[in-house]
Motif scaffolding. Sequence first.
Motif, PDB file in Angstrom:
ATOM      1  N   ILE A 165     -36.212   3.781  43.308  1.00 59.10           N
ATOM      2  CA  ILE A 165     -35.072   3.513  44.185  1.00 59.10           C
ATOM      3  C   ILE A 165     -34.297   4.803  44.458  1.00 59.10           C
ATOM      4  O   ILE A 165     -33.898   5.076  45.604  1.00 59.10           O
ATOM      5  CB  ILE A 165     -34.148   2.447  43.563  1.00 59.10           C
ATOM      6  CG1 ILE A 165     -34.876   1.113  43.436  1.00 59.10           C
ATOM      7  CG2 ILE A 165     -32.876   2.280  44.401  1.00 59.10           C
ATOM      8  CD1 ILE A 165     -34.120   0.072  42.616  1.00 59.10           C
TER       9      ILE A 165
ATOM     10  N   LYS B 282     -28.881  -4.472  41.853  1.00 60.18           N
ATOM     11  CA  LYS B 282     -29.377  -5.433  40.857  1.00 60.18           C
ATOM     12  C   LYS B 282     -29.015  -5.022  39.429  1.00 60.18           C
ATOM     13  O   LYS B 282     -29.026  -5.863  38.510  1.00 60.18           O
ATOM     14  CB  LYS B 282     -30.894  -5.589  40.994  1.00 60.18           C
ATOM     15  CG  LYS B 282     -31.699  -4.389  40.532  1.00 60.18           C
ATOM     16  CD  LYS B 282     -33.210  -4.576  40.728  1.00 60.18           C
ATOM     17  CE  LYS B 282     -33.630  -4.155  42.110  1.00 60.18           C
ATOM     18  NZ  LYS B 282     -35.116  -4.095  42.234  1.00 60.18           N
TER      19      LYS B 282
ATOM     20  N   THR C 175     -27.317  -0.278  47.901  1.00 63.51           N
ATOM     21  CA  THR C 175     -28.750   0.006  47.793  1.00 63.51           C
ATOM     22  C   THR C 175     -29.393  -0.995  46.838  1.00 63.51           C
ATOM     23  O   THR C 175     -28.713  -1.862  46.272  1.00 63.51           O
ATOM     24  CB  THR C 175     -28.995   1.433  47.260  1.00 63.51           C
ATOM     25  OG1 THR C 175     -28.668   1.469  45.845  1.00 63.51           O
ATOM     26  CG2 THR C 175     -28.148   2.467  48.002  1.00 63.51           C
ATOM     27  N   ASP C 176     -30.672  -0.852  46.619  1.00 66.01           N
ATOM     28  CA  ASP C 176     -31.375  -1.746  45.692  1.00 66.01           C
ATOM     29  C   ASP C 176     -30.943  -1.558  44.244  1.00 66.01           C
ATOM     30  O   ASP C 176     -31.354  -2.334  43.367  1.00 66.01           O
ATOM     31  CB  ASP C 176     -32.887  -1.534  45.808  1.00 66.01           C
ATOM     32  CG  ASP C 176     -33.457  -2.135  47.088  1.00 66.01           C
ATOM     33  OD1 ASP C 176     -32.778  -2.977  47.700  1.00 66.01           O
ATOM     34  OD2 ASP C 176     -34.575  -1.748  47.479  1.00 66.01           O
TER      35      ASP C 176
END
Length: 246
Positions: free
Chosen positions: A92, A191, A187-188
């Motif tokens: 990422i 999570k 952004t990712d």
Amino acid sequence: MEVIFKIKNFTDDCNSIIDLLYEEENGRIQKYIADFFDLDISFLYKAGKEEGRKIILCKLKNEYLNMEQTINNKLCNITRKWNEVSKDIFNILENIFKYRLDQNRKIIGEFTINAVCPRYLDSWKFDINFRKNDEEIILACIHEIIHFIWFEKWSDVFPYYGKYEYNAPYLPWLFSEIAVDALLKETDLYKYCITDKPAYKHFYNIYINDKNMMEYFRELFRQGSIEDFMINGIKFIQENKNIIQS
């Protein structure tokens, strides 16, 4: 890129805490550390650094001895948990920064008894408060790794800034701390972001033209490349530094 977890040498740990306490009298960080360890900061300043060192060392030694086994257990557990997610995190980060990470680069995360966890850009090290839970530590690792990669990219975009400006109280340092919010929320990496406020908490109380400052930076991040974000973000900070630094 690889993160290696260690336990910070007790003497180095104490010196780091003492240096932070005497770096600036009655600053935000200094008051936080003193309150955390129940230290009389006014007395320590009057006593001077050398006498204060003796008092602090005695206090910290008891803290360390009481927590030594807990720190060792945390080291083993976090090493295992980090290895489960590190590949995803680094992928990422490469996508965010459009930057090929050095596969031979090792970053050292050292577990500390300190409540404040500085990073050391030149030596690729950062400190970790062992008292955090596992999810908080994973987030703290991502936060610090962002800074290392951020300034690698920053030096390509702005080669004329001095490396000393990558540290407090200079504007490039300030921007890097603000930018962490957008990089984690937009952004990712979201999570792994277990808090609504992954940057310094006081940033979220700053308003510019009746708008929360962090939302300005999230919008800037969404508008273009990481290079655009750096260029437009530092310009915004320069234009509003009196409000942001107040």
